[in-house]
Design a protein around this motif. Sequence first.
Motif, PDB file in Angstrom:
ATOM      1  N   LEU A 262      -5.233   5.618  11.793  1.00 16.91           N
ATOM      2  CA  LEU A 262      -5.386   4.349  11.072  1.00 16.91           C
ATOM      3  C   LEU A 262      -4.761   4.425   9.688  1.00 16.91           C
ATOM      4  O   LEU A 262      -4.015   3.523   9.264  1.00 16.91           O
ATOM      5  N   LEU A 263      -5.023   5.498   8.958  1.00 13.31           N
ATOM      6  CA  LEU A 263      -4.485   5.656   7.605  1.00 13.31           C
ATOM      7  C   LEU A 263      -2.963   5.781   7.626  1.00 13.31           C
ATOM      8  O   LEU A 263      -2.279   5.185   6.784  1.00 13.31           O
ATOM      9  N   ILE A 264      -2.434   6.550   8.573  1.00 15.03           N
ATOM     10  CA  ILE A 264      -0.981   6.701   8.667  1.00 15.03           C
ATOM     11  C   ILE A 264      -0.322   5.360   8.984  1.00 15.03           C
ATOM     12  O   ILE A 264       0.675   4.965   8.372  1.00 15.03           O
ATOM     13  N   GLY A 265      -0.890   4.648   9.954  1.00 11.62           N
ATOM     14  CA  GLY A 265      -0.316   3.370  10.342  1.00 11.62           C
ATOM     15  C   GLY A 265      -0.353   2.338   9.230  1.00 11.62           C
ATOM     16  O   GLY A 265       0.615   1.598   9.017  1.00 11.62           O
ATOM     17  N   ALA A 266      -1.459   2.302   8.502  1.00  8.68           N
ATOM     18  CA  ALA A 266      -1.616   1.282   7.465  1.00  8.68           C
ATOM     19  C   ALA A 266      -0.904   1.645   6.164  1.00  8.68           C
ATOM     20  O   ALA A 266      -0.231   0.797   5.559  1.00  8.68           O
ATOM     21  N   LEU A 267      -1.028   2.905   5.736  1.00 11.39           N
ATOM     22  CA  LEU A 267      -0.520   3.285   4.416  1.00 11.39           C
ATOM     23  C   LEU A 267       0.921   3.773   4.435  1.00 11.39           C
ATOM     24  O   LEU A 267       1.651   3.587   3.456  1.00 11.39           O
ATOM     25  N   TRP A 268       1.345   4.400   5.524  1.00 15.07           N
ATOM     26  CA  TRP A 268       2.694   4.966   5.561  1.00 15.07           C
ATOM     27  C   TRP A 268       3.669   4.033   6.273  1.00 15.07           C
ATOM     28  O   TRP A 268       4.750   3.727   5.780  1.00 15.07           O
ATOM     29  N   VAL A 269       3.257   3.546   7.447  1.00 18.25           N
ATOM     30  CA  VAL A 269       4.166   2.734   8.254  1.00 18.25           C
ATOM     31  C   VAL A 269       4.078   1.251   7.904  1.00 18.25           C
ATOM     32  O   VAL A 269       4.998   0.484   8.162  1.00 18.25           O
TER      33      VAL A 269
END
Length: 307
Positions: A262-269
Amino acid sequence: MTTNSKTLAYVAFAALGLIWGSSFIFMKWAAVLIAPTQIVLLRVLFGFVPVLLFALATGAMSKRHLRHAHHFLIMSVFASTLYYIGYAKGTALLPSSIAGMLSGSIPLFTFLAAWLFLREEPLNAKTIGGTALGFIGILLIAQPWNAGVSQVNFLGALYLLGGSLCVGAGFVYVRKFISPLGIPPAALAAYQLALALLTLLGTTDYTGMAAILTDNWALVGVVFGLGLCSTGIAFIIYYFITQELGAIVASSATYLPPIVALLIGALWVGEQIQFIDIVAMAAILIGVGILQSGRRAAKPKVPVPQS
């Protein structure tokens, strides 16, 4: 256990959650270039190498194990081939964050499969309530009533849940037919991945597979992220955590990947996350937690590591 080894075990615990949680963005990158079955072939190929080396180094493998090859084959189909293909197909159709959140369903399907086929799992208020809450969370993410309107591809969600169901059934098969054999986990993982690799080598369509070489990020992601780390090294880390902290603590590492994804998808991507998605993920994780507490209260179980 010394303080240093305990600290290292908790560091490994956090690393395992990060490795498993990041696997969904790696699958997403690769899915732009190659087919899901090709992704799985590369994942198993490069994941098999460290597991084989670890099994050989620890002396876990034995020729005597070959008489159980039929069990290893069935385990490889459910807990590797179908599991990974379901996740790769699902992630190709979904935002990586949503795919990661749905991966939290594995303990739910494992419990259901064990209850149906082994009749060993306890039915009490906690296990029933936890399972129900977890599946409510899954429904809130998949939103079948909004198929075609929601950002969540319903077919993609079905692929993810099918993968979770397969690996859950695989764990139950291991518990019933393989665990009583007393074969070391390192050897089991090596046999499982070896047979999955042979299956994939014989069934994968290689057309266009070279496209992965045109994108360095995708190539590194599928070879290093998915293969070496998420499939190979992750098993070794899990084995170490189980040895140092116990099976119950190690099994709780499955709580981390949905949060990391969730964090990778929201904050990075930059994927769009809705409030209902966070509520749904919380429902799945809390449901799993309640389910696990109900199981432990009745009879402790030793989980089977993901590979």
